[in-house]
Design an enzyme around this catalytic site. Structure first.
Site, PDB file in Angstrom:
ATOM      1  N   MET A  54      -1.191  -9.817  -1.861  1.00  0.00           N
ATOM      2  CA  MET A  54       0.001  -9.949  -1.011  1.00  0.00           C
ATOM      3  C   MET A  54       0.609  -8.620  -0.582  1.00  0.00           C
ATOM      4  SD  MET A  54       2.926  -9.047  -2.967  1.00  0.00           S
ATOM      5  CE  MET A  54       4.233 -10.082  -2.350  1.00  0.00           C
ATOM      6  N   TYR A  55       0.125  -7.493  -1.092  1.00  0.00           N
ATOM      7  CA  TYR A  55       0.684  -6.207  -0.674  1.00  0.00           C
ATOM      8  C   TYR A  55       0.346  -5.952   0.792  1.00  0.00           C
ATOM      9  CZ  TYR A  55       1.336  -5.080  -5.668  1.00  0.00           C
ATOM     10  OH  TYR A  55       1.726  -5.087  -6.994  1.00  0.00           O
ATOM     11  N   SER A  56       1.378  -5.922   1.607  1.00  0.00           N
ATOM     12  CA  SER A  56       1.228  -5.728   3.055  1.00  0.00           C
ATOM     13  C   SER A  56       0.248  -6.733   3.664  1.00  0.00           C
ATOM     14  CB  SER A  56       0.783  -4.290   3.368  1.00  0.00           C
ATOM     15  OG  SER A  56       1.786  -3.364   2.997  1.00  0.00           O
ATOM     16  N   GLY A  57       0.291  -7.969   3.151  1.00  0.00           N
ATOM     17  CA  GLY A  57      -0.524  -9.035   3.716  1.00  0.00           C
ATOM     18  C   GLY A  57      -2.015  -8.804   3.622  1.00  0.00           C
TER      19      GLY A  57
END
Length: 339
Positions: A54-57
């Site tokens: 989920m980090y920066s999608g």
């Protein structure tokens, strides 16, 4: 750099680990900057890189994958899943259905055929331990992950998962990744005793307390850190918990000065001194940030310094308890504590 054994796995890991949350949109870090940070981290002795889907999608995983191309086998590569990946309601959590898909997506973005450590980013109260551990065990047996762990689990959930693994004859979590710093010491009360009891490796995040312990936040100075721009309430010193943090920082700065240390060295030396902690995750946005944190790689705090820290922030104390991420759901949702 110091090296420790990751729990009971036999894997040797550096006492500082590189967290890649700032790679991509969150930290406004370009691919070139991310690669330079990875290069310098590896040169400095770091051998663990930790990211999450989920980090920066997903951009963080993609950047990490490009940065480590050609040297994958020299790195203990970790990622995480279970946080929402879009609006679809089943693109989150720790069900078998989602974890199988999420891991394949992570492997594609990272450009690898396996990760060394796959972590459940947050406890999912809607999914049973048996469901999650069964899926993770199958993914391990398929060779897609070497080990798996938890992140920010309440102590009782760590225990429950260990018992579930034993009851259902499944592989178990071998690591936990909690938040830990001088200003947030609550895990010393419950989580760290449990991880020590079960022989888990512990990779702590936010050892600089979201920048409070970086040296950039001091009395009388405007707070203008990157984190404060998108989380202003956490740095508003009119709020009592933030005032308490600032007061503690001023006292800690004196301790650091007297010991001939930077605030970063004091902060990282503190968390890596705990016998239950394996590594501290650092999340630099720039090369300068990384260099200042690598300077703490061989910091060993004396007993006098550790005692002075205890006198400022008592063991087991969270100065901002409301920011904890392992609070039981019933404390947050009234409907779960009423008939």
């Amino acid at each position: 750099m110091q090296y420790r054994t990751l729990g009971r796995t036999g894997v040797q890991v550096s006492s500082l680990a590189l967290g890649a949350m700032n790679f991509g949109g969150i930290g406004r870090t370009t691919q070139g900057e991310a690669t330079a940070i990875v290069d310098a981290a590896l040169e400095g002795g770091i051998n663990v890189i930790d990211t999450a889907d989920m980090y920066s999608g997903g951009a963080s995983e993609e950047m990490v994958g490009k940065a480590i191309a050609g040297r994958r086998d020299d790195i203990v590569l970790a990622t995480k899943a279970s946080m929402p990946m879009g609006d679809e309601r089943n693109h989150q959590g720790s069900s078998r259905r989602w974890l199988v898909t999420a891991l394949d997506n992570s492997l594609r973005r990272l450009g690898v055929d396996h990760v060394d450590l796959y972590q459940i980013h947050r406890w999912d109260p809607s999914t049973s331990d048996e469901e999650t551990l069964s899926a993770l065990t199958d993914l391990q047996r398929a060779g897609k992950i070497r080990y798996f762990g938890s992140s920010t689990f309440p102590a009782y959930r760590i225990v429950q998962a260990q018992w579930a693994a034993r009851e259902y004859h499944l592989s178990r979590y071998v690591t936990e990744q909690p938040s830990y710093s001088i200003l947030q010491r609550g895990i010393e009360t419950h989580v760290l005793p449990v991880t020590a009891q079960y022989g888990l490796g512990v990779l702590v995040w936010s050892p600089l307390a979201s920048g409070w312990l970086s040296g950039a936040i001091r009395e009388g100075q405007e707070i203008a850190t990157s984190r404060s721009t998108f989380m202003p309430q956490r740095f508003d010193t009119s709020i009592p918990s933030n005032r308490a943090r600032l007061d503690a920082v001023e006292q800690l700065a004196k301790v650091a000065d007297e010991a001939g240390l930077t605030m970063i060295q004091l902060a990282l030396g503190f968390v890596t001194a705990h016998p239950a902690v394996t590594s501290a995750l650092i999340g630099p946005r720039t090369l300068d940030h990384l260099r200042s944190q690598l300077a703490a790689s061989d910091t060993v705090l004396s007993a006098d310094v550790l005692d002075a820290i205890d006198a400022i922030v008592a063991p087991g104390t969270d100065l901002a308890a409301h920011e904890k991420f392992d609070t039981p759901p019933a404390l947050l949702d009234p409907s779960l504590r009423r008939r």
